[in-house]
Design a protein around this motif. Structure first.
Motif, PDB file in Angstrom:
ATOM      1  N   THR A 155     -11.444   3.604 -18.538  1.00 28.18           N
ATOM      2  CA  THR A 155     -10.873   3.586 -19.886  1.00 28.18           C
ATOM      3  C   THR A 155      -9.547   4.350 -19.863  1.00 28.18           C
ATOM      4  O   THR A 155      -9.497   5.481 -19.374  1.00 28.18           O
ATOM      5  CB  THR A 155     -11.829   4.237 -20.906  1.00 28.18           C
ATOM      6  OG1 THR A 155     -13.090   3.560 -20.836  1.00 28.18           O
ATOM      7  CG2 THR A 155     -11.276   4.151 -22.318  1.00 28.18           C
ATOM      8  N   PRO A 156      -8.462   3.737 -20.368  1.00 26.20           N
ATOM      9  CA  PRO A 156      -7.160   4.418 -20.338  1.00 26.20           C
ATOM     10  C   PRO A 156      -7.207   5.749 -21.102  1.00 26.20           C
ATOM     11  O   PRO A 156      -7.848   5.849 -22.149  1.00 26.20           O
ATOM     12  CB  PRO A 156      -6.219   3.434 -21.044  1.00 26.20           C
ATOM     13  CG  PRO A 156      -6.918   2.119 -21.009  1.00 26.20           C
ATOM     14  CD  PRO A 156      -8.383   2.415 -20.983  1.00 26.20           C
ATOM     15  N   PRO A 157      -6.532   6.764 -20.581  1.00 25.96           N
ATOM     16  CA  PRO A 157      -6.545   8.081 -21.241  1.00 25.96           C
ATOM     17  C   PRO A 157      -5.995   8.035 -22.664  1.00 25.96           C
ATOM     18  O   PRO A 157      -6.378   8.840 -23.507  1.00 25.96           O
ATOM     19  CB  PRO A 157      -5.661   8.952 -20.348  1.00 25.96           C
ATOM     20  CG  PRO A 157      -5.411   8.187 -19.115  1.00 25.96           C
ATOM     21  CD  PRO A 157      -5.770   6.764 -19.353  1.00 25.96           C
ATOM     22  N   GLU A 158      -5.097   7.086 -22.942  1.00 27.30           N
ATOM     23  CA  GLU A 158      -4.504   7.004 -24.284  1.00 27.30           C
ATOM     24  C   GLU A 158      -5.438   6.333 -25.298  1.00 27.30           C
ATOM     25  O   GLU A 158      -5.116   6.232 -26.484  1.00 27.30           O
ATOM     26  CB  GLU A 158      -3.160   6.275 -24.248  1.00 27.30           C
ATOM     27  CG  GLU A 158      -3.222   4.813 -23.821  1.00 27.30           C
ATOM     28  CD  GLU A 158      -3.166   4.610 -22.312  1.00 27.30           C
ATOM     29  OE1 GLU A 158      -3.072   3.444 -21.898  1.00 27.30           O
ATOM     30  OE2 GLU A 158      -3.229   5.600 -21.549  1.00 27.30           O
ATOM     31  N   GLN A 159      -6.593   5.866 -24.837  1.00 25.41           N
ATOM     32  CA  GLN A 159      -7.581   5.239 -25.743  1.00 25.41           C
ATOM     33  C   GLN A 159      -7.964   6.228 -26.840  1.00 25.41           C
ATOM     34  O   GLN A 159      -8.266   7.386 -26.556  1.00 25.41           O
ATOM     35  CB  GLN A 159      -8.817   4.835 -24.937  1.00 25.41           C
ATOM     36  CG  GLN A 159     -10.011   4.441 -25.767  1.00 25.41           C
ATOM     37  CD  GLN A 159      -9.885   3.038 -26.331  1.00 25.41           C
ATOM     38  OE1 GLN A 159      -9.411   2.151 -25.658  1.00 25.41           O
ATOM     39  NE2 GLN A 159     -10.298   2.873 -27.557  1.00 25.41           N
ATOM     40  N   ARG A 160      -7.952   5.777 -28.071  1.00 29.23           N
ATOM     41  CA  ARG A 160      -8.333   6.646 -29.192  1.00 29.23           C
ATOM     42  C   ARG A 160      -9.803   7.036 -29.041  1.00 29.23           C
ATOM     43  O   ARG A 160     -10.664   6.180 -28.856  1.00 29.23           O
ATOM     44  CB  ARG A 160      -8.142   5.925 -30.517  1.00 29.23           C
ATOM     45  CG  ARG A 160      -6.683   5.803 -30.918  1.00 29.23           C
ATOM     46  CD  ARG A 160      -6.525   5.153 -32.260  1.00 29.23           C
ATOM     47  NE  ARG A 160      -7.625   5.487 -33.152  1.00 29.23           N
ATOM     48  CZ  ARG A 160      -7.955   4.782 -34.228  1.00 29.23           C
ATOM     49  NH1 ARG A 160      -7.286   3.707 -34.537  1.00 29.23           N
ATOM     50  NH2 ARG A 160      -8.955   5.137 -34.995  1.00 29.23           N
ATOM     51  N   PRO A 161     -10.125   8.322 -29.125  1.00 27.19           N
ATOM     52  CA  PRO A 161     -11.511   8.747 -28.930  1.00 27.19           C
ATOM     53  C   PRO A 161     -12.453   8.349 -30.062  1.00 27.19           C
ATOM     54  O   PRO A 161     -13.658   8.364 -29.889  1.00 27.19           O
ATOM     55  CB  PRO A 161     -11.401  10.275 -28.831  1.00 27.19           C
ATOM     56  CG  PRO A 161     -10.134  10.619 -29.530  1.00 27.19           C
ATOM     57  CD  PRO A 161      -9.220   9.433 -29.358  1.00 27.19           C
ATOM     58  N   ASP A 162     -11.894   7.989 -31.226  1.00 30.02           N
ATOM     59  CA  ASP A 162     -12.755   7.678 -32.368  1.00 30.02           C
ATOM     60  C   ASP A 162     -12.879   6.177 -32.633  1.00 30.02           C
ATOM     61  O   ASP A 162     -13.493   5.762 -33.610  1.00 30.02           O
ATOM     62  CB  ASP A 162     -12.235   8.371 -33.633  1.00 30.02           C
ATOM     63  CG  ASP A 162     -10.805   7.963 -33.973  1.00 30.02           C
ATOM     64  OD1 ASP A 162     -10.123   7.386 -33.087  1.00 30.02           O
ATOM     65  OD2 ASP A 162     -10.372   8.213 -35.107  1.00 30.02           O
ATOM     66  N   GLY A 163     -12.329   5.351 -31.735  1.00 26.23           N
ATOM     67  CA  GLY A 163     -12.386   3.908 -31.947  1.00 26.23           C
ATOM     68  C   GLY A 163     -13.117   3.208 -30.830  1.00 26.23           C
ATOM     69  O   GLY A 163     -13.408   3.802 -29.789  1.00 26.23           O
ATOM     70  N   PRO A 164     -13.428   1.926 -31.022  1.00 27.72           N
ATOM     71  CA  PRO A 164     -14.125   1.176 -29.966  1.00 27.72           C
ATOM     72  C   PRO A 164     -13.240   0.999 -28.735  1.00 27.72           C
ATOM     73  O   PRO A 164     -12.020   0.979 -28.824  1.00 27.72           O
ATOM     74  CB  PRO A 164     -14.439  -0.169 -30.624  1.00 27.72           C
ATOM     75  CG  PRO A 164     -13.533  -0.272 -31.799  1.00 27.72           C
ATOM     76  CD  PRO A 164     -13.172   1.127 -32.214  1.00 27.72           C
ATOM     77  N   VAL A 165     -13.894   0.884 -27.602  1.00 28.34           N
ATOM     78  CA  VAL A 165     -13.189   0.656 -26.339  1.00 28.34           C
ATOM     79  C   VAL A 165     -12.966  -0.841 -26.177  1.00 28.34           C
ATOM     80  O   VAL A 165     -13.882  -1.639 -26.375  1.00 28.34           O
ATOM     81  CB  VAL A 165     -14.016   1.204 -25.151  1.00 28.34           C
ATOM     82  CG1 VAL A 165     -13.351   0.854 -23.822  1.00 28.34           C
ATOM     83  CG2 VAL A 165     -14.211   2.700 -25.273  1.00 28.34           C
ATOM     84  N   ARG A 166     -11.727  -1.215 -25.834  1.00 24.78           N
ATOM     85  CA  ARG A 166     -11.406  -2.627 -25.598  1.00 24.78           C
ATOM     86  C   ARG A 166     -12.026  -3.051 -24.269  1.00 24.78           C
ATOM     87  O   ARG A 166     -11.801  -2.424 -23.231  1.00 24.78           O
ATOM     88  CB  ARG A 166      -9.889  -2.812 -25.567  1.00 24.78           C
ATOM     89  CG  ARG A 166      -9.466  -4.254 -25.441  1.00 24.78           C
ATOM     90  CD  ARG A 166      -7.954  -4.397 -25.637  1.00 24.78           C
ATOM     91  NE  ARG A 166      -7.517  -5.627 -25.033  1.00 24.78           N
ATOM     92  CZ  ARG A 166      -7.087  -5.736 -23.776  1.00 24.78           C
ATOM     93  NH1 ARG A 166      -7.016  -4.678 -23.001  1.00 24.78           N
ATOM     94  NH2 ARG A 166      -6.719  -6.907 -23.286  1.00 24.78           N
ATOM     95  N   LEU A 167     -12.820  -4.119 -24.302  1.00 27.06           N
ATOM     96  CA  LEU A 167     -13.545  -4.553 -23.117  1.00 27.06           C
ATOM     97  C   LEU A 167     -12.725  -5.537 -22.280  1.00 27.06           C
ATOM     98  O   LEU A 167     -12.844  -6.745 -22.417  1.00 27.06           O
ATOM     99  CB  LEU A 167     -14.889  -5.163 -23.505  1.00 27.06           C
ATOM    100  CG  LEU A 167     -15.924  -4.150 -23.969  1.00 27.06           C
ATOM    101  CD1 LEU A 167     -17.187  -4.843 -24.446  1.00 27.06           C
ATOM    102  CD2 LEU A 167     -16.256  -3.167 -22.859  1.00 27.06           C
ATOM    103  N   THR A 168     -11.915  -4.983 -21.402  1.00 25.30           N
ATOM    104  CA  THR A 168     -11.174  -5.799 -20.437  1.00 25.30           C
ATOM    105  C   THR A 168     -12.132  -6.176 -19.300  1.00 25.30           C
ATOM    106  O   THR A 168     -13.205  -5.569 -19.150  1.00 25.30           O
ATOM    107  CB  THR A 168     -10.006  -4.992 -19.850  1.00 25.30           C
ATOM    108  OG1 THR A 168     -10.549  -3.868 -19.138  1.00 25.30           O
ATOM    109  CG2 THR A 168      -9.067  -4.488 -20.943  1.00 25.30           C
TER     110      THR A 168
END
Length: 198
Positions: A155-168
């Motif tokens: 998961t990219p470090p810039e991913q928002r911690p409070d939102g869903p993870v984009r499933l690549t």
């Protein structure tokens, strides 16, 4: 007759014990427990050494979960325990007393398949099918984990911690890395999970 070390003949050993040969106190090695399996409370009496996988398969006749490696390395035995994926071959049934267990049989709603099950069929995400129940249970948990924003190693470090993870595809492959398919149906498994996520 079998051969032992150095090729010496070895007599087979009968490992079954008659009732009068059971050691004193052996009754303490048995427990009665209740599991909520696929929405139904099930009470069973098992040897304390019985794994959750063996309790499901041998005591409750739920044979969808498979015994692959029996060492927690292949994922064929994956079930959901209180909503989280676990390798049922590594857990003792007595430790799971009172927990909610969902097997592949419990994902569908009557004749209506779970969206992940439908996607596996639509995308031809199986070959021999032995690993498929574990793959499907793992994928169901994966979707919940990503929706809850739980990051993985990729998961990219810039991913928002409070939102869903984009499933690549990379994210799906990383999250499914505990489930092995000896047939090599991985591209279709990733496609099926992407479809289910949509």
């Amino acid at each position: 007759m079998t051969r032992g070390r150095g090729g010496r003949p070895v007599e087979p050993v009968d490992r079954t014990a008659s009732a009068d040969e059971i050691p004193e106190g052996a009754a303490e090695a048995v427990s009665t427990l209740t599991l909520r399996v696929n929405g139904t409370a099930r009470t069973l009496t098992v040897d304390n050494r019985t794994t959750l996988l063996d309790a499901l398969r041998d005591h409750l006749d739920l044979t969808g979960s498979k015994k692959g490696c029996d060492h927690g390395q292949c994922g064929a035995c994956t079930v959901l325990l209180d909503g989280r994926r676990v390798n049922s071959c590594l857990l003792l049934a007595v430790v799971c007393a009172g927990a909610s267990v969902t097997t592949v049989e419990g994902l569908s709603d009557g004749d209506r398949l779970h969206p992940v099950q439908e996607a596996f069929v639509d995308r031809d995400a199986l070959q021999c099918g032995y690993c498929t129940p574990g793959q499907i249970c793992s994928a169901v948990a994966l979707l919940d984990e990503a929706a809850a924003g739980q990051p993985s190693y990729v998961t990219p470090p810039e991913q928002r911690p409070d939102g869903p993870v984009r499933l690549t595809p990379d994210e799906i492959r990383e999250r499914m890395s505990g489930n092995i398919c000896r047939c090599g149906a991985y591209p279709n498994i990733v496609d099926a999970i992407e479809e289910a996520a949509r």
